[in-house]
Scaffold this motif. Sequence first.
Motif, short mmCIF file in Angstrom:
data_model
loop_
_atom_site.label_atom_id
_atom_site.label_comp_id
_atom_site.label_asym_id
_atom_site.label_seq_id
_atom_site.Cartn_x
_atom_site.Cartn_y
_atom_site.Cartn_z
N THR A 108 -19.04 18.03 -64.20
CA THR A 108 -19.04 18.81 -62.97
C THR A 108 -20.40 18.74 -62.29
O THR A 108 -21.37 18.28 -62.88
CB THR A 108 -18.72 20.30 -63.24
OG1 THR A 108 -19.85 20.90 -63.93
CG2 THR A 108 -17.46 20.48 -64.05
N ILE B 136 -9.64 12.20 -70.48
CA ILE B 136 -10.42 12.46 -69.28
C ILE B 136 -11.80 12.89 -69.72
O ILE B 136 -11.95 13.73 -70.60
CB ILE B 136 -9.81 13.60 -68.43
CG1 ILE B 136 -8.41 13.22 -67.92
CG2 ILE B 136 -10.73 13.96 -67.26
CD1 ILE B 136 -7.68 14.37 -67.24
N ASN B 137 -12.82 12.31 -69.14
CA ASN B 137 -14.20 12.75 -69.30
C ASN B 137 -14.73 12.99 -67.90
O ASN B 137 -14.76 12.07 -67.09
CB ASN B 137 -15.05 11.69 -70.02
CG ASN B 137 -14.65 11.55 -71.47
OD1 ASN B 137 -14.90 12.44 -72.26
ND2 ASN B 137 -14.01 10.45 -71.81
N PHE B 138 -15.15 14.22 -67.61
CA PHE B 138 -15.57 14.57 -66.26
C PHE B 138 -16.78 15.50 -66.32
O PHE B 138 -16.76 16.51 -67.02
CB PHE B 138 -14.43 15.27 -65.52
CG PHE B 138 -14.77 15.63 -64.10
CD1 PHE B 138 -14.73 14.68 -63.10
CD2 PHE B 138 -15.14 16.92 -63.77
CE1 PHE B 138 -15.06 15.00 -61.79
CE2 PHE B 138 -15.47 17.26 -62.46
CZ PHE B 138 -15.43 16.29 -61.46
N PHE C 130 -6.49 12.04 -62.45
CA PHE C 130 -7.34 11.19 -63.28
C PHE C 130 -6.54 10.04 -63.89
O PHE C 130 -6.98 9.39 -64.82
CB PHE C 130 -7.98 12.01 -64.41
CG PHE C 130 -9.06 12.94 -63.93
CD1 PHE C 130 -10.34 12.47 -63.68
CD2 PHE C 130 -8.80 14.28 -63.73
CE1 PHE C 130 -11.34 13.33 -63.25
CE2 PHE C 130 -9.79 15.14 -63.29
CZ PHE C 130 -11.07 14.66 -63.05
N LEU D 80 -9.90 18.88 -59.56
CA LEU D 80 -11.18 18.17 -59.63
C LEU D 80 -11.07 16.70 -59.26
O LEU D 80 -12.08 16.02 -59.10
CB LEU D 80 -11.78 18.30 -61.04
CG LEU D 80 -12.03 19.73 -61.53
CD1 LEU D 80 -12.69 19.70 -62.89
CD2 LEU D 80 -12.88 20.51 -60.53
N SER D 81 -9.86 16.18 -59.11
CA SER D 81 -9.68 14.79 -58.74
C SER D 81 -8.61 14.69 -57.65
O SER D 81 -8.10 15.70 -57.17
CB SER D 81 -9.29 13.96 -59.97
OG SER D 81 -9.28 12.58 -59.66
N ASN E 44 -4.47 15.97 -64.08
CA ASN E 44 -5.57 16.44 -63.27
C ASN E 44 -6.12 17.69 -63.94
O ASN E 44 -5.50 18.23 -64.86
CB ASN E 44 -5.11 16.74 -61.84
CG ASN E 44 -6.19 16.50 -60.81
OD1 ASN E 44 -7.37 16.68 -61.10
ND2 ASN E 44 -5.79 16.09 -59.62
#
Length: 167
Positions: A126, A122-124, A105, A98-99, A88
């Motif tokens: 915001t 992880i690709n996130f 994730f 964020l998850s 995460n």
Amino acid sequence: MVSILKTDKIQASHGSTIEIPSGHVLSQPGSVIQVLQNTSTAYVATSSDSFVDVGFAITITPKLATSKILLQLHVFCGIPNGGQGSMNIYGSAEGGLLSSDTYGFGGIYDAGGSSCEAINSINFLTGVVGSTSARTYTLYGKSTGNDSAYFLNNTRRSTFTALEIAQ
């Protein structure tokens, strides 16, 4: 007092460069304003079944309050004797993970009882950052098996990249 200059076209008189004074940003929606990257070859193991800080982070100071941050994380992780490890990201400006607190994730799972290792990504993106204050994003990990899950690896490089994207 703020002045507004309205025009249909700006063209450089020599070459293709238009110089902007230091500290000012000229951006187009969707364009990358800045890119920062952190790398690690540390080794961190945890047997916690709650997400904990594994000591891999990146700090970015947005140039525009209207930007979003694209986080890209590529981490070598594993589990030695079967089980599950999850990742995460904790956001300092968001004040939390964020998850999902349960699954994060995702991560690595092995029901066969043997070792399992993999590169996890992880690709996130915001939401709009809302300010130009520095913010830190930190990798968190957890184990849901009987043995520790490990994140990062002392023989393989993990990367954490933050890209500021104009909106």
